[in-house]
Design an enzyme around this catalytic site. Structure first.
Site, mmCIF file in Angstrom:
data_model
loop_
_atom_site.group_PDB
_atom_site.id
_atom_site.type_symbol
_atom_site.label_atom_id
_atom_site.label_comp_id
_atom_site.label_asym_id
_atom_site.label_seq_id
_atom_site.Cartn_x
_atom_site.Cartn_y
_atom_site.Cartn_z
ATOM 1 N N ASP A 163 -15.812 -5.769 -1.370
ATOM 2 C CA ASP A 163 -14.389 -5.730 -1.030
ATOM 3 C C ASP A 163 -14.170 -6.553 0.232
ATOM 4 O O ASP A 163 -14.923 -6.419 1.205
ATOM 5 C CB ASP A 163 -13.926 -4.290 -0.775
ATOM 6 C CG ASP A 163 -13.844 -3.475 -2.057
ATOM 7 O OD1 ASP A 163 -13.877 -4.078 -3.137
ATOM 8 O OD2 ASP A 163 -13.742 -2.244 -1.963
ATOM 9 N N ASP A 185 -6.143 1.800 -11.522
ATOM 10 C CA ASP A 185 -6.265 2.568 -10.284
ATOM 11 C C ASP A 185 -5.378 3.793 -10.399
ATOM 12 O O ASP A 185 -4.182 3.678 -10.685
ATOM 13 C CB ASP A 185 -5.858 1.716 -9.085
ATOM 14 C CG ASP A 185 -6.743 0.486 -8.928
ATOM 15 O OD1 ASP A 185 -7.939 0.591 -9.249
ATOM 16 O OD2 ASP A 185 -6.242 -0.559 -8.503
#
Length: 275
Positions: A46, A168
Site C-alpha cells: 500500500d 470493500d
C-alpha cells in the site's frame, strides 16, 4: 489471475491478505495437508507519498509508515520466491486519479513480479497507461460502484480476466473512495451483479478488520462462499498469523491478502516461503 504461475500441480487454490497474496496448489481437493501446505506466496504494498504504509480500518489518519522504499520491499518479496504483487495507490484512491506512477514503473522494470495495480483508475486512458507501465492486472473498486456503465464497457472491451474487482465492506455494505465513503449497496448484490458480467475473482476487504491483526472476517466470508460457491474469493483484512491463513483455506477462500502481519513480524517471510 488465471495466468498465475502454478508449481508442480494441476489445480490451484489462492489465498490473500492486506499486503500479500498467497497462491496454493494441490493435486487433489481432498488432500487437506497439500491444500494447506503447498502454497505459493504473492505480495501487496500500500502506497502513500511513495512509501509503504498500512492503515487501520481504512483510516488515513491512522497511517503507519513501514518502509520508504517500495522497491526494496518488492525485491525482498521476490527474493523468497513470491511472484505476485498487489500494489495499491492509496493517494490515487483518495484523489480519484493515479498518483504513484513512478513506483509502479520502477517495480515493474526492476523485478519480475506480476503486478495488479489499483487506486485512482477512473478513465480508460489511465487504465491503458497502468497496463503499459507494467501492471499485469488492474484493480477496480470505486469505479465499479459509481460508474457501472464505464466498468461494464471495459469488461466487454478488455475482458474480465484483466481486472481484479475489489469489494470493500463495512457492515456488509460497500465502501468506496479509499474507504472514505460508505454506501447502502449490499455486498452480495454487488458481487452477483459483476459475476453476471463474467467476473470470477473478487477480493473482499472487511474495513473493520483491516490493519487490526485481530483475525479475518471468517463469518462474512462463509456467507459469501455459501451464496457464491463458484466464486474465487480473496479474503483481505485482519490476518495476523499462519493459523488465520489455514482457517481461511478451511472455509473455502481461494486466496488471502497479508500485509501488516509481515511488517509487524507476526508472520516472517521465511515462514511464508515454507507455507
Amino acid at each position: 489471475l488465471n495466468q498465475w504461475i502454478s508449481r508442480n500441480t494441476t489445480k490451484r487454490n489462492l489465498m490473500h491478505t492486506n499486503d500479500l497474496l498467497i497462491e496454493a496448489h494441490s493435486e487433489s481437493t481432498e488432500d487437506k495437508e497439500s491444500l494447506v501446505t503447498n502454497i505459493e506466496n504473492n505480495e501487496i504494498i500500500d502506497l502513500i507519498e511513495g512509501k509503504c504504509v498500512r492503515l487501520t480500518e481504512g483510516d488515513y489518519a491512522q497511517k503507519k509508515i513501514y518502509n520508504e522504499d517500495p522497491l526494496e520491499v518488492a525485491k525482498a518479496f521476490e527474493g523468497i520466491g513470491l511472484i505476485r504483487l498487489h500494489l495499491v495507490d492509496l493517494d490515487g484512491a483518495k484523489a480519484g486519479e493515479v498518483v504513484n506512477w513512478k513506483v509502479l514503473e520502477k517495480i515493474a522494470n526492476q523485478t519480475s513480479l506480476k503486478i495488479d495495480f489499483g487506486g485512482g483508475i477512473k478513465k480508460e486512458a489511465t487504465l491503458k497507461s497502468v497496463l503499459e507501465a507494467g501492471a499485469s492486472y488492474a484493480t477496480i473498486g470505486s469505479l465499479a460502484v459509481k460508474s457501472r456503465d464505464i466498468f461494464e464497457e471495459w469488461i466487454e472491451r478488455f475482458g474480465a480476466a484483466v481486472f481484479m474487482l475489489g469489494a470493500d465492506v463495512f457492515e456488509e455494505k460497500i465502501a468506496v473512495g479509499g474507504w472514505l465513503e460508505k454506501t447502502d449497496i449490499d455486498v452480495y448484490t454487488f458481487m452477483q451483479s459483476y459475476m453476471d458480467k463474467g467476473v470470477t475473482q473478487i477480493f473482499c476487504t472487511d474495513i473493520q478488520k483491516d490493519g487490526k491483526l485481530q483475525g479475518p472476517s471468517i463469518e462474512l466470508y462463509k456467507k459469501i462462499i455459501s451464496k457464491f460457491p463458484t466464486l474465487k474469493l480473496i479474503a483481505s483484512g485482519g490476518v495476523s498469523n499462519l493459523q488465520d491463513l489455514k482457517d481461511l483455506r478451511e472455509i473455502g477462500c481461494s486466496a488471502a491478502i497479508v500485509g501488516k502481519a509481515i511488517y509487524e513480524n507476526r508472520i516472517s517471510l521465511e515462514a511464508l516461503s515454507n507455507f
